[in-house]
Design a protein around this motif. Structure first.
Motif, PDB file in Angstrom:
ATOM      1  N   LEU A 110      18.949  51.277 -31.449  1.00  0.00           N
ATOM      2  CA  LEU A 110      19.269  51.404 -30.029  1.00  0.00           C
ATOM      3  C   LEU A 110      18.578  50.272 -29.285  1.00  0.00           C
ATOM      4  O   LEU A 110      17.419  49.971 -29.555  1.00  0.00           O
ATOM      5  CB  LEU A 110      18.771  52.746 -29.482  1.00  0.00           C
ATOM      6  N   GLN A 111      19.282  49.644 -28.346  1.00  0.00           N
ATOM      7  CA  GLN A 111      18.677  48.552 -27.590  1.00  0.00           C
ATOM      8  C   GLN A 111      19.038  48.709 -26.117  1.00  0.00           C
ATOM      9  O   GLN A 111      20.157  49.083 -25.777  1.00  0.00           O
ATOM     10  CB  GLN A 111      19.164  47.203 -28.098  1.00  0.00           C
ATOM     11  N   TRP A 112      18.063  48.400 -25.234  1.00  0.00           N
ATOM     12  CA  TRP A 112      18.304  48.456 -23.798  1.00  0.00           C
ATOM     13  C   TRP A 112      17.462  47.408 -23.083  1.00  0.00           C
ATOM     14  O   TRP A 112      16.423  46.999 -23.574  1.00  0.00           O
ATOM     15  CB  TRP A 112      17.996  49.851 -23.252  1.00  0.00           C
ATOM     16  N   PRO A 113      17.939  46.962 -21.891  1.00  0.00           N
ATOM     17  CA  PRO A 113      17.145  46.035 -21.087  1.00  0.00           C
ATOM     18  C   PRO A 113      16.003  46.802 -20.439  1.00  0.00           C
ATOM     19  O   PRO A 113      16.155  47.984 -20.091  1.00  0.00           O
ATOM     20  CB  PRO A 113      18.136  45.511 -20.046  1.00  0.00           C
ATOM     21  N   ALA A 114      14.872  46.141 -20.279  1.00  0.00           N
ATOM     22  CA  ALA A 114      13.684  46.846 -19.808  1.00  0.00           C
ATOM     23  C   ALA A 114      12.906  46.014 -18.800  1.00  0.00           C
ATOM     24  O   ALA A 114      13.119  44.806 -18.667  1.00  0.00           O
ATOM     25  CB  ALA A 114      12.782  47.178 -20.999  1.00  0.00           C
ATOM     26  N   VAL A 115      12.001  46.686 -18.127  1.00  0.00           N
ATOM     27  CA  VAL A 115      11.038  46.032 -17.242  1.00  0.00           C
ATOM     28  C   VAL A 115       9.713  46.014 -17.995  1.00  0.00           C
ATOM     29  O   VAL A 115       9.247  47.065 -18.456  1.00  0.00           O
ATOM     30  CB  VAL A 115      10.888  46.805 -15.910  1.00  0.00           C
ATOM     31  N   VAL A 116       9.131  44.850 -18.157  1.00  0.00           N
ATOM     32  CA  VAL A 116       7.863  44.733 -18.883  1.00  0.00           C
ATOM     33  C   VAL A 116       6.816  45.623 -18.216  1.00  0.00           C
ATOM     34  O   VAL A 116       6.665  45.623 -16.994  1.00  0.00           O
ATOM     35  CB  VAL A 116       7.384  43.265 -18.929  1.00  0.00           C
ATOM     36  N   GLY A 117       6.132  46.419 -19.027  1.00  0.00           N
ATOM     37  CA  GLY A 117       5.104  47.326 -18.534  1.00  0.00           C
ATOM     38  C   GLY A 117       5.616  48.717 -18.201  1.00  0.00           C
ATOM     39  O   GLY A 117       4.831  49.634 -17.994  1.00  0.00           O
ATOM     40  N   GLN A 118       6.939  48.904 -18.183  1.00  0.00           N
ATOM     41  CA  GLN A 118       7.521  50.225 -17.884  1.00  0.00           C
ATOM     42  C   GLN A 118       7.499  51.083 -19.141  1.00  0.00           C
ATOM     43  O   GLN A 118       7.748  50.603 -20.235  1.00  0.00           O
ATOM     44  CB  GLN A 118       8.958  50.070 -17.379  1.00  0.00           C
ATOM     45  N   LEU A 119       7.197  52.367 -18.977  1.00  0.00           N
ATOM     46  CA  LEU A 119       7.198  53.313 -20.083  1.00  0.00           C
ATOM     47  C   LEU A 119       8.559  53.999 -20.143  1.00  0.00           C
ATOM     48  O   LEU A 119       9.062  54.494 -19.123  1.00  0.00           O
ATOM     49  CB  LEU A 119       6.086  54.348 -19.894  1.00  0.00           C
ATOM     50  N   TYR A 120       9.168  54.003 -21.333  1.00  0.00           N
ATOM     51  CA  TYR A 120      10.486  54.606 -21.541  1.00  0.00           C
ATOM     52  C   TYR A 120      10.383  55.726 -22.565  1.00  0.00           C
ATOM     53  O   TYR A 120       9.610  55.653 -23.510  1.00  0.00           O
ATOM     54  CB  TYR A 120      11.491  53.561 -22.036  1.00  0.00           C
ATOM     55  N   SER A 121      11.198  56.748 -22.372  1.00  0.00           N
ATOM     56  CA  SER A 121      11.277  57.870 -23.294  1.00  0.00           C
ATOM     57  C   SER A 121      12.667  57.894 -23.912  1.00  0.00           C
ATOM     58  O   SER A 121      13.665  57.944 -23.195  1.00  0.00           O
ATOM     59  CB  SER A 121      11.017  59.176 -22.521  1.00  0.00           C
ATOM     60  N   VAL A 122      12.740  57.838 -25.243  1.00  0.00           N
ATOM     61  CA  VAL A 122      14.007  57.988 -25.955  1.00  0.00           C
ATOM     62  C   VAL A 122      14.110  59.462 -26.324  1.00  0.00           C
ATOM     63  O   VAL A 122      13.217  60.019 -26.962  1.00  0.00           O
ATOM     64  CB  VAL A 122      14.060  57.103 -27.219  1.00  0.00           C
ATOM     65  N   GLN A 123      15.202  60.086 -25.895  1.00  0.00           N
ATOM     66  CA  GLN A 123      15.382  61.511 -26.123  1.00  0.00           C
ATOM     67  C   GLN A 123      16.686  61.759 -26.863  1.00  0.00           C
ATOM     68  O   GLN A 123      17.621  60.965 -26.779  1.00  0.00           O
ATOM     69  CB  GLN A 123      15.416  62.258 -24.777  1.00  0.00           C
TER      70      GLN A 123
END
Length: 90
Positions: free
Chosen positions: A36-49
């Motif tokens: 799985l790949q997604w664009p992100a903001v550096v330093g942001q915490l993401y949860s894969v559910q």
């Protein structure tokens, strides 16, 4: 005594960008895993559910990832059941 003339400073590479849409932009099967790949903001915490039944609200957090790059990739083992994935900012 230090005397200096006019000084010019040029800063590049720090142009503000809009926050990317929170969605998977690429998926792939790699051996026995789902990528799985997604664009992100550096330093942001993401949860894969994940959820095995969209008729319920039983989303399970599989992993939390602190983005260190502007694109994040995550590998998860394939299952024998239907499984749905989403990503959320924490």
């Amino acid at each position: 005594m230090f005397l200096a003339g006019p000084v010019s400073i040029l800063i590049t590479g720090n142009t503000a960008r809009a926050k990317p849409d929170l969605r998977f932009v690429d998926t792939a099967i790699i051996s026995t895993n789902l990528a799985l790949q997604w664009p992100a903001v550096v330093g942001q915490l993401y949860s894969v559910q994940h959820n095995d039944d969209l008729g319920t609200t039983n989303w399970t957090t599989q992993v939390q990832i602190n983005a260190s790059l502007t694109n994040v990739s995550y590998l998860t083992p394939l299952t024998t059941t239907n499984r749905f994935y989403r990503i959320k900012e924490v």
